[in-house]
Each structure stands twice: as structure tokens, then as C-alpha cells.
Design an enzyme around this catalytic site. Sequence first.
Site, PDB file in Angstrom:
ATOM      1  N   HIS A  62      -7.321 -38.122  16.127  1.00  0.00           N
ATOM      2  CA  HIS A  62      -8.008 -38.930  15.109  1.00  0.00           C
ATOM      3  C   HIS A  62      -7.326 -38.680  13.764  1.00  0.00           C
ATOM      4  O   HIS A  62      -6.915 -37.555  13.463  1.00  0.00           O
ATOM      5  CB  HIS A  62      -9.487 -38.564  15.038  1.00  0.00           C
ATOM      6  CG  HIS A  62     -10.276 -39.496  14.185  1.00  0.00           C
ATOM      7  ND1 HIS A  62     -10.226 -40.868  14.329  1.00  0.00           N
ATOM      8  CD2 HIS A  62     -11.144 -39.269  13.148  1.00  0.00           C
ATOM      9  CE1 HIS A  62     -11.015 -41.441  13.444  1.00  0.00           C
ATOM     10  NE2 HIS A  62     -11.584 -40.494  12.717  1.00  0.00           N
ATOM     11  N   HIS A  74     -11.313 -42.848   6.845  1.00  0.00           N
ATOM     12  CA  HIS A  74     -10.806 -42.998   8.219  1.00  0.00           C
ATOM     13  C   HIS A  74     -11.446 -44.209   8.871  1.00  0.00           C
ATOM     14  O   HIS A  74     -12.538 -44.641   8.494  1.00  0.00           O
ATOM     15  CB  HIS A  74     -11.067 -41.724   9.045  1.00  0.00           C
ATOM     16  CG  HIS A  74     -12.510 -41.349   9.169  1.00  0.00           C
ATOM     17  ND1 HIS A  74     -13.139 -41.132  10.378  1.00  0.00           N
ATOM     18  CD2 HIS A  74     -13.476 -41.138   8.227  1.00  0.00           C
ATOM     19  CE1 HIS A  74     -14.403 -40.804  10.178  1.00  0.00           C
ATOM     20  NE2 HIS A  74     -14.639 -40.798   8.879  1.00  0.00           N
ATOM     21  N   CYS A 163      -7.257 -46.086  14.143  1.00  0.00           N
ATOM     22  CA  CYS A 163      -7.183 -45.171  12.999  1.00  0.00           C
ATOM     23  C   CYS A 163      -5.745 -44.772  12.661  1.00  0.00           C
ATOM     24  O   CYS A 163      -5.424 -44.492  11.506  1.00  0.00           O
ATOM     25  CB  CYS A 163      -8.030 -43.924  13.262  1.00  0.00           C
ATOM     26  SG  CYS A 163      -7.522 -42.964  14.706  1.00  0.00           S
TER      27      CYS A 163
END
Length: 232
Positions: A62, A74, A163
Amino acid sequence: MKNPVPQAASLLLEKLLLLVHVRPLSAGSGEEPPAAAAPGYYDTSCFKRGDLLEVPRTLFIHFGIYLGENRVAHLMPDILPALTGDRRQIQQVVTNKRLILGVITKTASIRVDTVEDFAYGGSILVNHMDRLFEDQVLGSEEAARRAEKLVGTTAYSLLWNNCEHFVTYCRYGAPVSFQTDKFCETVKMIIRDQRSVLASVLVGLASIVCLGLAPSTTLPTIIVPFFLWMAG
């Protein structure tokens, strides 16, 4: 030489399981990563505005952009922005249900959370991707400004707008996802291996034996192996 098919199939299955929000664990790699913040404790004094933060998780990584003052921008799949404009409600921690429905409906939000909420207990790598882009790294302030400008509801795609695309656009000027590239190469490897044809035939025959002879079982048994054979 090891057979690449089982390994490729395993990676394909792992990527499909991205729909499940798994609590992060440390992920191994072929080389030693730079120093990372210890899980559960984050000294934000070592982060600079515009830094690209990575959190290795069980099946994926992530990414976020540090904005300063313990804030990280994010991109996360989330159904709620499509249902309500209540910012207080949207800003609450994204639940598994919201995340999965966001993936299904291709809805996401670029949100600002604390470092703790962003990392979710995982270790954080800082600017680990800079070595892959060399002279393409934008200024830290420019990266942060780009991230702040994009905050809000956005479209989502597991492969084409995730992301990683968000942070590489902010810090390097172009949306890129190495995780997507690796996944696509894995799919190609499986399709090109003619043993996939045999495997699909066997699965189809098993479905016919278990469920009976019907269009819903017979047609896939014929069509899927044919297309795999032609693609290979």
C-alpha cells in the site's frame, strides 16, 4: 529448472485475493529494504513532506504521500463517497465492507489519514521507489501539492488506477504500477502454457460429471480451452 506454472498460479490467486482486506505482515524480498519504522510505532520526525511511503502487506503493497504533520494522502477503494457527501462519515476508518463494495463498484477516494491509520500496524518504507525512477523524482513540495490537489472521490481500478498509480503520478510525474505489470505478466505466463488448456478441460469435465450435461457446463468446457489454446 523449476516449473513456473504453479508459482504463477499462486501469484494469480494472491492478486485475486486483494479483495480481502488482510492485516499487514512483513513481506520478504530479494534485497534488503531501507530502514523502516517499527510496526505500531511511527516517528514522524524522520518523514519529510512529499515523501513516498510504502507499507508491505501480506499480498500487496500500500502506498501514500506524506503531507506533513502526521498526515498521509492515499487512495483507497470506498463505496461511501458515492452514497453520501457527509465528510465526517466518509473520513471514518474504511471498513472491510466499504472497501470490498468500492472495488466492485470501481469507486474510491483519495483521503488524508494519520500515519497510524494509513500503515495499519505495518512497517513503513520511505522513498523506496526512487531508485527505479532516478532523474524523474519531482520536488518534494510538488509531490505533496499534487497529492493534496487530488484529494476527494475518484474512479478505481484494481489494475489501472490504484494507490500505486496515485503516488507515482505525484512523485514521479507518471502513473505507473509495478504490481499491475507483474500481475499481467503472470496471467500471460499462465495463458501461454498449454497445460492450462488441459487443466481447463479437466475442470470442465468434472463440472459436467458433478452438475450434469447442460449449456452452463458444456459451453465453458468447449469455449475456455479453445480460447486458451488459440491465445497460447
